[in-house]
Write a protein that holds these residues in place. Structure first.
Motif, PDB file in Angstrom:
ATOM      1  N   VAL A 103       0.833  -1.209   0.000  1.00 50.32           N
ATOM      2  CA  VAL A 103       0.000   0.000   0.000  1.00 50.32           C
ATOM      3  C   VAL A 103       0.866   1.257   0.000  1.00 50.32           C
ATOM      4  O   VAL A 103       0.639   2.185  -0.789  1.00 50.32           O
ATOM      5  N   THR A 104       1.870   1.293   0.871  1.00 49.50           N
ATOM      6  CA  THR A 104       2.711   2.483   0.957  1.00 49.50           C
ATOM      7  C   THR A 104       3.495   2.705  -0.326  1.00 49.50           C
ATOM      8  O   THR A 104       3.647   3.848  -0.800  1.00 49.50           O
ATOM      9  N   ALA A 105       4.014   1.639  -0.912  1.00 53.90           N
ATOM     10  CA  ALA A 105       4.778   1.771  -2.151  1.00 53.90           C
ATOM     11  C   ALA A 105       3.902   2.306  -3.276  1.00 53.90           C
ATOM     12  O   ALA A 105       4.307   3.204  -4.029  1.00 53.90           O
ATOM     13  N   VAL A 106       2.692   1.771  -3.398  1.00 49.70           N
ATOM     14  CA  VAL A 106       1.799   2.207  -4.470  1.00 49.70           C
ATOM     15  C   VAL A 106       1.391   3.666  -4.277  1.00 49.70           C
ATOM     16  O   VAL A 106       1.434   4.472  -5.218  1.00 49.70           O
ATOM     17  N   LEU A 107       1.004   4.027  -3.053  1.00 47.05           N
ATOM     18  CA  LEU A 107       0.578   5.402  -2.806  1.00 47.05           C
ATOM     19  C   LEU A 107       1.729   6.394  -3.005  1.00 47.05           C
ATOM     20  O   LEU A 107       1.525   7.498  -3.516  1.00 47.05           O
ATOM     21  N   THR A 108       2.931   5.992  -2.600  1.00 48.80           N
ATOM     22  CA  THR A 108       4.084   6.880  -2.780  1.00 48.80           C
ATOM     23  C   THR A 108       4.438   7.024  -4.256  1.00 48.80           C
ATOM     24  O   THR A 108       4.701   8.133  -4.745  1.00 48.80           O
ATOM     25  N   ALA A 109       4.453   5.907  -4.970  1.00 48.29           N
ATOM     26  CA  ALA A 109       4.773   5.975  -6.399  1.00 48.29           C
ATOM     27  C   ALA A 109       3.734   6.785  -7.164  1.00 48.29           C
ATOM     28  O   ALA A 109       4.069   7.529  -8.099  1.00 48.29           O
ATOM     29  N   ARG A 110       2.474   6.681  -6.754  1.00 54.56           N
ATOM     30  CA  ARG A 110       1.427   7.443  -7.422  1.00 54.56           C
ATOM     31  C   ARG A 110       1.603   8.946  -7.214  1.00 54.56           C
ATOM     32  O   ARG A 110       1.199   9.737  -8.069  1.00 54.56           O
ATOM     33  N   GLU A 111       2.174   9.333  -6.098  1.00 51.05           N
ATOM     34  CA  GLU A 111       2.451  10.756  -5.882  1.00 51.05           C
ATOM     35  C   GLU A 111       3.364  11.299  -6.986  1.00 51.05           C
ATOM     36  O   GLU A 111       3.223  12.444  -7.415  1.00 51.05           O
ATOM     37  N   TRP A 112       4.311  10.479  -7.415  1.00 54.00           N
ATOM     38  CA  TRP A 112       5.245  10.906  -8.466  1.00 54.00           C
ATOM     39  C   TRP A 112       4.618  10.753  -9.852  1.00 54.00           C
ATOM     40  O   TRP A 112       4.794  11.619 -10.712  1.00 54.00           O
ATOM     41  N   GLU A 113       3.898   9.674 -10.077  1.00 50.81           N
ATOM     42  CA  GLU A 113       3.321   9.446 -11.400  1.00 50.81           C
ATOM     43  C   GLU A 113       2.275  10.498 -11.751  1.00 50.81           C
ATOM     44  O   GLU A 113       2.185  10.931 -12.907  1.00 50.81           O
ATOM     45  N   THR A 114       1.455  10.879 -10.770  1.00 49.19           N
ATOM     46  CA  THR A 114       0.424  11.884 -11.018  1.00 49.19           C
ATOM     47  C   THR A 114       0.951  13.303 -10.873  1.00 49.19           C
ATOM     48  O   THR A 114       0.206  14.261 -11.105  1.00 49.19           O
ATOM     49  N   ARG A 115       2.219  13.434 -10.434  1.00 47.49           N
ATOM     50  CA  ARG A 115       2.866  14.724 -10.231  1.00 47.49           C
ATOM     51  C   ARG A 115       2.128  15.567  -9.194  1.00 47.49           C
ATOM     52  O   ARG A 115       2.187  16.802  -9.204  1.00 47.49           O
ATOM     53  N   ARG A 116       1.443  14.895  -8.292  1.00 49.41           N
ATOM     54  CA  ARG A 116       0.781  15.618  -7.207  1.00 49.41           C
ATOM     55  C   ARG A 116       1.797  16.294  -6.300  1.00 49.41           C
ATOM     56  O   ARG A 116       1.546  17.367  -5.750  1.00 49.41           O
ATOM     57  N   VAL A 117       2.950  15.668  -6.160  1.00 51.38           N
ATOM     58  CA  VAL A 117       3.980  16.250  -5.309  1.00 51.38           C
ATOM     59  C   VAL A 117       4.478  17.571  -5.870  1.00 51.38           C
ATOM     60  O   VAL A 117       4.786  18.514  -5.122  1.00 51.38           O
ATOM     61  N   VAL A 118       4.532  17.697  -7.198  1.00 54.32           N
ATOM     62  CA  VAL A 118       4.959  18.951  -7.810  1.00 54.32           C
ATOM     63  C   VAL A 118       3.946  20.056  -7.514  1.00 54.32           C
ATOM     64  O   VAL A 118       4.312  21.206  -7.223  1.00 54.32           O
ATOM     65  N   ALA A 195       7.891   3.101   1.518  1.00 55.35           N
ATOM     66  CA  ALA A 195       8.299   4.489   1.309  1.00 55.35           C
ATOM     67  C   ALA A 195       9.589   4.558   0.508  1.00 55.35           C
ATOM     68  O   ALA A 195       9.728   5.377  -0.420  1.00 55.35           O
ATOM     69  N   LEU A 196      10.536   3.699   0.848  1.00 51.93           N
ATOM     70  CA  LEU A 196      11.817   3.708   0.141  1.00 51.93           C
ATOM     71  C   LEU A 196      11.648   3.277  -1.306  1.00 51.93           C
ATOM     72  O   LEU A 196      12.158   3.934  -2.231  1.00 51.93           O
ATOM     73  N   CYS A 197      10.936   2.184  -1.531  1.00 53.76           N
ATOM     74  CA  CYS A 197      10.782   1.679  -2.902  1.00 53.76           C
ATOM     75  C   CYS A 197       9.959   2.637  -3.755  1.00 53.76           C
ATOM     76  O   CYS A 197      10.286   2.873  -4.928  1.00 53.76           O
ATOM     77  N   GLY A 198       8.898   3.208  -3.187  1.00 55.34           N
ATOM     78  CA  GLY A 198       8.085   4.146  -3.949  1.00 55.34           C
ATOM     79  C   GLY A 198       8.846   5.402  -4.321  1.00 55.34           C
ATOM     80  O   GLY A 198       8.680   5.936  -5.423  1.00 55.34           O
ATOM     81  N   THR A 199       9.693   5.875  -3.410  1.00 57.32           N
ATOM     82  CA  THR A 199      10.482   7.080  -3.680  1.00 57.32           C
ATOM     83  C   THR A 199      11.615   6.795  -4.654  1.00 57.32           C
ATOM     84  O   THR A 199      11.932   7.621  -5.516  1.00 57.32           O
ATOM     85  N   ALA A 207       7.446  -0.606  -7.923  1.00 58.73           N
ATOM     86  CA  ALA A 207       7.410  -0.392  -6.475  1.00 58.73           C
ATOM     87  C   ALA A 207       6.522  -1.418  -5.793  1.00 58.73           C
ATOM     88  O   ALA A 207       6.835  -1.899  -4.692  1.00 58.73           O
ATOM     89  N   LEU A 208       5.413  -1.781  -6.431  1.00 62.79           N
ATOM     90  CA  LEU A 208       4.488  -2.770  -5.881  1.00 62.79           C
ATOM     91  C   LEU A 208       5.173  -4.116  -5.679  1.00 62.79           C
ATOM     92  O   LEU A 208       4.887  -4.831  -4.716  1.00 62.79           O
TER      93      LEU A 208
END
Length: 304
Positions: A103-118, A195-199, A207-208
């Motif tokens: 769950v954490t890996a998917v949610l973290t990776a999605r932050e980057w894929e959707t560019r929500r973090v930007v 968190a580490l794998c997603g980042t 990451a999953l």
């Protein structure tokens, strides 16, 4: 008379400082939380349902005697109730940790894929704060939904153990000693690995796959190293040698790596010492993975 001090400008930096990051994370993760809650409720319901079998086991032992109860073959004999307890424990032994990693890996990776973090960074929220709040929310929630299931399981396991309703041997050792605070610590380890794998990977599918694998490898390394013996000193004199079977000398309870010699050497008074020592090691590993994730995050966001 001096003029009053001017109010600080309501610029981006000040606006970003007040963003309600925790409510935002809770709102974004509500559907994931609902699925996890349903899974946890299913586990709790199964444990509560099977708790009633102890009364049937006691009635059978009183009827046929202790010898026949432990070594015979009946509907509710020691082998049946112990097997059921072990099956209940298998859903708790390591599956919550793997789920937390996924769950954490998917949610973290999605932050980057959707560019929500930007988008968040344009509000002057630091990357460290943005992700730390999200990981903390995930860790708190996943640990919180694991605790009731662990508590219910311990109540059931202690009840059967104290009434001498379990079989004698490896199944009883697994059922009694494996589940506890270290189960929650493994969940936090899974969050840190995710968190580490997603980042690091920033893609959902890699990451999953990588996060549960990393969680399992770290847990296996801790067991294989026998570092728990360095923390829980009284176990030194009880454990001798490595189990020759399994994978690289490891045995397994569901997906949880175990040291068979160590588990079979434990006595009832060793439960809390073993759990605390194991939890301390797992939490230390989780802290290292979290520090590594923050270090990778700092490098990834250096350009922003």
């Amino acid at each position: 008379m001096s003029a009053p001090a001017a109010a600080p400008p309501a610029g981006p930096a000040r606006a970003g400082r007040g963003l309600p990051l925790v409510p935002i994370a809770v709102r974004q993760y509500r559907w994931v939380a609902l699925v996890v809650l349903l899974l946890a409720a299913r586990v709790c319901a199964a444990i509560l349902y099977h708790y009633g079998s102890w009364a049937d086991a006691m009635a059978l032992r009183d009827h046929v005697g202790g010898q026949a109860y432990h070594f015979g073959r009946y509907a509710d004999d020691a082998h049946q109730v112990t097997g059921q307890l072990v099956n209940d424990g298998s859903s708790l032994a390591f599956q919550p940790a793997l789920l937390a990693a996924l769950v954490t890996a998917v949610l973290t990776a999605r932050e980057w894929e959707t560019r929500r973090v930007v988008l968040a960074l344009t509000q002057s929220v630091t990357p460290r704060r943005w992700f730390t709040v999200r990981w903390a929310v995930q860790a708190a929630f996943l640990a919180a939904v694991t605790v009731p299931a662990v508590a219910l399981y311990r109540i059931s396991a202690v009840h059967g153990f104290r009434l001498d309703l379990l079989t004698y041997g490896a199944e009883r050792q697994n059922a009694y000693y494996t589940i506890g605070p270290v189960t929650v610590a493994h969940v936090l380890l899974g969050v840190a690995a995710g968190a580490l794998c997603g980042t690091l990977l920033r893609r959902t599918l890699p990451a999953l796959v990588a996060a549960p694998v990393l969680t399992w490898l770290v847990a296996g390394a801790l067991v294989r190293s026998r570092a728990v013996l360095l923390v829980d000193f009284p176990l030194f004199s009880k454990v001798h040698g490595f189990h020759p079977g399994g994978v690289v000398g490891l045995q397994f309870y569901d997906a949880l790596p175990q040291d068979s010699y160590l588990m079979n050497a434990l006595e009832p008074g060793d439960y809390w010492g073993f759990q605390i020592a194991s939890s301390a090691l797992v939490l230390a590993a989780a802290a290292l993975l979290t520090a590594a994730a923050l270090r990778v995050l700092r490098r990834r966001t250096a350009a922003y």
